[in-house]
Scaffold this motif. Structure first.
Motif, PDB file in Angstrom:
ATOM      1  N   GLU A  47       0.826  -1.218   0.000  1.00 49.90           N
ATOM      2  CA  GLU A  47       0.000   0.000   0.000  1.00 49.90           C
ATOM      3  C   GLU A  47       0.856   1.262   0.000  1.00 49.90           C
ATOM      4  N   GLN A  48       1.961   1.243   0.736  1.00 51.00           N
ATOM      5  CA  GLN A  48       2.839   2.410   0.776  1.00 51.00           C
ATOM      6  C   GLN A  48       3.428   2.679  -0.612  1.00 51.00           C
ATOM      7  N   VAL A  49       3.890   1.628  -1.281  1.00 56.56           N
ATOM      8  CA  VAL A  49       4.457   1.792  -2.626  1.00 56.56           C
ATOM      9  C   VAL A  49       3.374   2.279  -3.591  1.00 56.56           C
ATOM     10  N   ILE A  50       2.175   1.739  -3.476  1.00 56.89           N
ATOM     11  CA  ILE A  50       1.065   2.165  -4.343  1.00 56.89           C
ATOM     12  C   ILE A  50       0.762   3.639  -4.113  1.00 56.89           C
ATOM     13  N   GLN A  51       0.720   4.075  -2.841  1.00 54.81           N
ATOM     14  CA  GLN A  51       0.442   5.487  -2.549  1.00 54.81           C
ATOM     15  C   GLN A  51       1.538   6.395  -3.102  1.00 54.81           C
ATOM     16  N   GLU A  52       2.791   5.953  -3.030  1.00 53.38           N
ATOM     17  CA  GLU A  52       3.893   6.727  -3.609  1.00 53.38           C
ATOM     18  C   GLU A  52       3.750   6.791  -5.129  1.00 53.38           C
ATOM     19  N   PHE A  53       3.375   5.684  -5.739  1.00 50.46           N
ATOM     20  CA  PHE A  53       3.161   5.611  -7.184  1.00 50.46           C
ATOM     21  C   PHE A  53       2.044   6.564  -7.607  1.00 50.46           C
ATOM     22  N   ILE A  54       0.961   6.571  -6.836  1.00 50.04           N
ATOM     23  CA  ILE A  54      -0.167   7.471  -7.116  1.00 50.04           C
ATOM     24  C   ILE A  54       0.275   8.922  -6.979  1.00 50.04           C
ATOM     25  N   ALA A  55       1.001   9.238  -5.910  1.00 57.88           N
ATOM     26  CA  ALA A  55       1.464  10.620  -5.672  1.00 57.88           C
ATOM     27  C   ALA A  55       2.369  11.095  -6.808  1.00 57.88           C
ATOM     28  N   GLU A  56       3.270  10.228  -7.269  1.00 54.64           N
ATOM     29  CA  GLU A  56       4.151  10.602  -8.380  1.00 54.64           C
ATOM     30  C   GLU A  56       3.342  10.857  -9.650  1.00 54.64           C
ATOM     31  N   THR A  57       2.377   9.986  -9.910  1.00 57.17           N
ATOM     32  CA  THR A  57       1.569  10.114 -11.127  1.00 57.17           C
ATOM     33  C   THR A  57       0.708  11.368 -11.080  1.00 57.17           C
ATOM     34  N   LYS A  58       0.206  11.716  -9.896  1.00 60.44           N
ATOM     35  CA  LYS A  58      -0.642  12.909  -9.765  1.00 60.44           C
ATOM     36  C   LYS A  58       0.095  14.190 -10.148  1.00 60.44           C
ATOM     37  N   ASN A  59       1.420  14.174 -10.100  1.00 57.14           N
ATOM     38  CA  ASN A  59       2.200  15.357 -10.445  1.00 57.14           C
ATOM     39  C   ASN A  59       2.485  15.464 -11.943  1.00 57.14           C
ATOM     40  N   SER A  60       1.931  14.555 -12.731  1.00 58.12           N
ATOM     41  CA  SER A  60       2.214  14.568 -14.167  1.00 58.12           C
ATOM     42  C   SER A  60       1.134  15.327 -14.939  1.00 58.12           C
ATOM     43  N   VAL A  61       1.534  15.823 -16.087  1.00 55.38           N
ATOM     44  CA  VAL A  61       0.592  16.507 -16.986  1.00 55.38           C
ATOM     45  C   VAL A  61      -0.465  15.510 -17.448  1.00 55.38           C
ATOM     46  N   GLU A  62      -0.031  14.262 -17.671  1.00 55.96           N
ATOM     47  CA  GLU A  62      -0.953  13.229 -18.145  1.00 55.96           C
ATOM     48  C   GLU A  62      -2.093  12.995 -17.155  1.00 55.96           C
ATOM     49  N   PHE A  63      -1.811  13.137 -15.863  1.00 57.42           N
ATOM     50  CA  PHE A  63      -2.846  12.897 -14.851  1.00 57.42           C
ATOM     51  C   PHE A  63      -3.996  13.895 -14.998  1.00 57.42           C
ATOM     52  N   ALA A  64      -3.665  15.166 -15.191  1.00 56.89           N
ATOM     53  CA  ALA A  64      -4.711  16.187 -15.378  1.00 56.89           C
ATOM     54  C   ALA A  64      -5.522  15.874 -16.632  1.00 56.89           C
ATOM     55  N   HIS A  65      -4.846  15.465 -17.684  1.00 59.06           N
ATOM     56  CA  HIS A  65      -5.527  15.116 -18.937  1.00 59.06           C
ATOM     57  C   HIS A  65      -6.401  13.876 -18.726  1.00 59.06           C
ATOM     58  N   ALA A  66      -5.897  12.905 -17.985  1.00 59.50           N
ATOM     59  CA  ALA A  66      -6.653  11.681 -17.716  1.00 59.50           C
ATOM     60  C   ALA A  66      -7.916  11.977 -16.919  1.00 59.50           C
ATOM     61  N   GLN A  67      -7.810  12.851 -15.924  1.00 64.20           N
ATOM     62  CA  GLN A  67      -8.995  13.222 -15.139  1.00 64.20           C
ATOM     63  C   GLN A  67     -10.060  13.842 -16.039  1.00 64.20           C
ATOM     64  N   GLU A  68      -9.610  14.702 -16.943  1.00 60.03           N
ATOM     65  CA  GLU A  68     -10.537  15.355 -17.880  1.00 60.03           C
ATOM     66  C   GLU A  68     -11.221  14.311 -18.765  1.00 60.03           C
ATOM     67  N   GLU A  69     -10.439  13.390 -19.296  1.00 57.82           N
ATOM     68  CA  GLU A  69     -10.984  12.326 -20.147  1.00 57.82           C
ATOM     69  C   GLU A  69     -12.018  11.493 -19.392  1.00 57.82           C
ATOM     70  N   LEU A  70     -11.693  11.135 -18.147  1.00 57.98           N
ATOM     71  CA  LEU A  70     -12.593  10.290 -17.357  1.00 57.98           C
ATOM     72  C   LEU A  70     -13.860  11.036 -16.941  1.00 57.98           C
ATOM     73  N   GLN A  71     -13.758  12.342 -16.729  1.00 57.42           N
ATOM     74  CA  GLN A  71     -14.953  13.125 -16.398  1.00 57.42           C
ATOM     75  C   GLN A  71     -15.941  13.107 -17.562  1.00 57.42           C
ATOM     76  N   HIS A  72     -15.407  13.150 -18.785  1.00 62.28           N
ATOM     77  CA  HIS A  72     -16.268  13.127 -19.971  1.00 62.28           C
ATOM     78  C   HIS A  72     -17.039  11.826 -20.096  1.00 62.28           C
ATOM     79  N   VAL A  73     -16.482  10.743 -19.602  1.00 59.44           N
ATOM     80  CA  VAL A  73     -17.157   9.438 -19.707  1.00 59.44           C
ATOM     81  C   VAL A  73     -17.749   9.000 -18.361  1.00 59.44           C
ATOM     82  N   ASN A  74     -17.845   9.939 -17.435  1.00 57.67           N
ATOM     83  CA  ASN A  74     -18.450   9.686 -16.119  1.00 57.67           C
ATOM     84  C   ASN A  74     -17.816   8.518 -15.368  1.00 57.67           C
ATOM     85  N   TYR A  75     -16.523   8.354 -15.506  1.00 60.73           N
ATOM     86  CA  TYR A  75     -15.761   7.343 -14.766  1.00 60.73           C
ATOM     87  C   TYR A  75     -16.326   5.934 -14.922  1.00 60.73           C
ATOM     88  N   ASP A  76     -16.827   5.646 -16.107  1.00 62.42           N
ATOM     89  CA  ASP A  76     -17.358   4.315 -16.395  1.00 62.42           C
ATOM     90  C   ASP A  76     -16.201   3.339 -16.627  1.00 62.42           C
TER      91      ASP A  76
END
Length: 139
Positions: A47-76
């Motif tokens: 879980e600690q490694v997963i949380q670190e992995f998530i934190a690193e990914t959240k700092n990427s440009v791709e993460f913001a783009h991914a959130q936008e993409e998923l909002q358009h499809v209502n997180y299906d």
């Protein structure tokens, strides 16, 4: 003995990180793998490694783009799979999509958030540091 345990945990931590990268952010698959392995005491490390992995990914440009993409499809979940396939040539985007979905899935709902706020307020008032009761303005 403690040195061996420490070395083991270090090796496993590296393996978890490698697994997350190789599977392009398959967080659930990683958890499931380590649950099946059933190594005592490993889940907190996983879980600690997963949380670190998530934190690193959240700092990427791709993460913001991914959130936008998923909002358009209502997180299906089906649309998530389709989006991951769509970005087959972009591994970082695939990871970001999976992390954004995982983050959304585990975010507290409005009821849970309200409960957490009330619990926090209760803990403040019961500790005696602040009092919210019996304070009336003079009439």
């Amino acid at each position: 003995m403690i040195q061996n345990q420490s070395d083991f945990i270090e090796r496993e931590t590296r393996q978890i990180k490698i697994r997350l990268q190789k599977t392009l952010g398959d967080i659930e698959g990683c958890r499931h793998h380590y649950l099946l392995e059933a190594i005592p005491g490993m889940m907190p490390v996983v879980e600690q490694v997963i949380q670190e992995f998530i934190a690193e990914t959240k700092n990427s440009v791709e993460f913001a783009h991914a959130q936008e993409e998923l909002q358009h499809v209502n997180y299906d979940a089906d649309d998530l799979a389709r989006l991951v396939d769509q970005y087959a040539a972009q591994p970082q985007m695939q990871i970001a999509l999976k992390v954004a979905y995982e983050t959304w899935k585990n975010a507290p709902g409005s009821q849970e958030l309200l409960r957490q706020i009330v619990d926090h307020a209760d803990s403040i008032s019961s500790s005696g540091s602040e009092t919210f009761t019996s304070s009336q303005a003079p009439t």
